[in-house]
Design an enzyme around this catalytic site. Structure first.
Site, mmCIF file in Angstrom:
data_model
loop_
_atom_site.group_PDB
_atom_site.id
_atom_site.type_symbol
_atom_site.label_atom_id
_atom_site.label_comp_id
_atom_site.label_asym_id
_atom_site.label_seq_id
_atom_site.Cartn_x
_atom_site.Cartn_y
_atom_site.Cartn_z
ATOM 1 N N ASP A 73 0.858 -1.181 0.000
ATOM 2 C CA ASP A 73 0.000 0.000 0.000
ATOM 3 C C ASP A 73 0.895 1.231 0.000
ATOM 4 O O ASP A 73 1.507 1.556 1.026
ATOM 5 C CB ASP A 73 -0.898 -0.034 1.247
ATOM 6 C CG ASP A 73 -1.795 1.180 1.376
ATOM 7 O OD1 ASP A 73 -1.694 2.117 0.551
ATOM 8 O OD2 ASP A 73 -2.596 1.199 2.327
ATOM 9 N N ASN A 82 6.001 2.316 -10.838
ATOM 10 C CA ASN A 82 5.050 2.946 -11.744
ATOM 11 C C ASN A 82 3.836 3.472 -10.977
ATOM 12 O O ASN A 82 2.702 3.312 -11.399
ATOM 13 C CB ASN A 82 4.616 1.947 -12.823
ATOM 14 C CG ASN A 82 3.758 2.593 -13.891
ATOM 15 O OD1 ASN A 82 3.918 3.765 -14.191
ATOM 16 N ND2 ASN A 82 2.835 1.844 -14.453
ATOM 17 N N TYR A 113 0.411 16.794 -9.230
ATOM 18 C CA TYR A 113 0.863 15.556 -9.868
ATOM 19 C C TYR A 113 2.214 15.785 -10.550
ATOM 20 O O TYR A 113 3.148 14.992 -10.397
ATOM 21 C CB TYR A 113 -0.179 15.096 -10.885
ATOM 22 C CG TYR A 113 0.209 13.871 -11.671
ATOM 23 C CD1 TYR A 113 0.091 12.606 -11.114
ATOM 24 C CD2 TYR A 113 0.685 13.973 -12.977
ATOM 25 C CE1 TYR A 113 0.442 11.473 -11.831
ATOM 26 C CE2 TYR A 113 1.036 12.855 -13.704
ATOM 27 C CZ TYR A 113 0.912 11.606 -13.124
ATOM 28 O OH TYR A 113 1.267 10.485 -13.840
ATOM 29 N N LYS A 127 5.998 13.996 -9.983
ATOM 30 C CA LYS A 127 6.753 13.356 -11.059
ATOM 31 C C LYS A 127 8.100 14.051 -11.269
ATOM 32 O O LYS A 127 9.088 13.414 -11.649
ATOM 33 C CB LYS A 127 5.928 13.327 -12.348
ATOM 34 C CG LYS A 127 4.695 12.415 -12.227
ATOM 35 C CD LYS A 127 5.092 11.012 -11.806
ATOM 36 C CE LYS A 127 3.920 10.069 -11.713
ATOM 37 N NZ LYS A 127 4.335 8.687 -11.459
#
Length: 149
Positions: free
Chosen positions: A2, A34, A138, A142
């Site tokens: 998790d 990923n 987001y 990244k």
């Protein structure tokens, strides 16, 4: 595992390390990271989802959990052939033309993706547009993955 729980990350890494150490698992030849959590819609001017450890979910799931996992399992990697593959996104680059459609990075003030890691960990609140705000959070996660690579 998790990814919203650093304890879960630690637990799996500990299990892998113990199994490699006692020979019931061969050294790791490949690990592919990923993770992809994104919350970007009209209601996300401020972050809505946080990890079990209290981190903003983009930061915690997409970056921090992966960072911790890699550091913890390095001893279990095959010393000759082991590989770690990390997947990121074009959203890490505010100047990539693929990001122009949403317009999350159109304003100069939004083109510096990482200004304050503590603020990223807590979740930056924006005032312009929820979709764009979510895309920026987001993208920041990244960017951190690219920096880690």
């Amino acid at each position: 595992m998790d990814l919203s729980s650093l304890q879960s990350v630690r637990s799996l890494a500990s299990d892998i390390n113990a199994r490699v150490a006692n020979g019931t698992l061969e050294p790791l030849r490949a690990v592919v990271l990923n993770a992809a959590f994104q919350e970007a819609h009209s209601g996300t001017l401020k972050p809505l989802t946080f990890t079990k450890d209290g981190y903003e979910a983009n930061f915690g799931v997409n970056y921090l959990a992966n960072f911790l996992f890699v550091l913890l399992i390095l001893r279990s990697m095959d010393k000759t052939h082991g590989r770690i593959v990390m997947v990121s996104s074009t959203v890490h680059d505010p100047f990539d033309k693929a990001n122009a459609t949403v317009g999350a990075f159109a304003k100069e003030e939004h083109q510096t993706v990482v200004k304050d890691v503590e603020a990223l960990a807590k979740g930056i609140e924006y005032t312009d547009d929820g979709l764009k705000a979510g895309v920026r959070r987001y993208g920041a996660s990244k960017t951190l993955m690219v920096m880690f690579m």
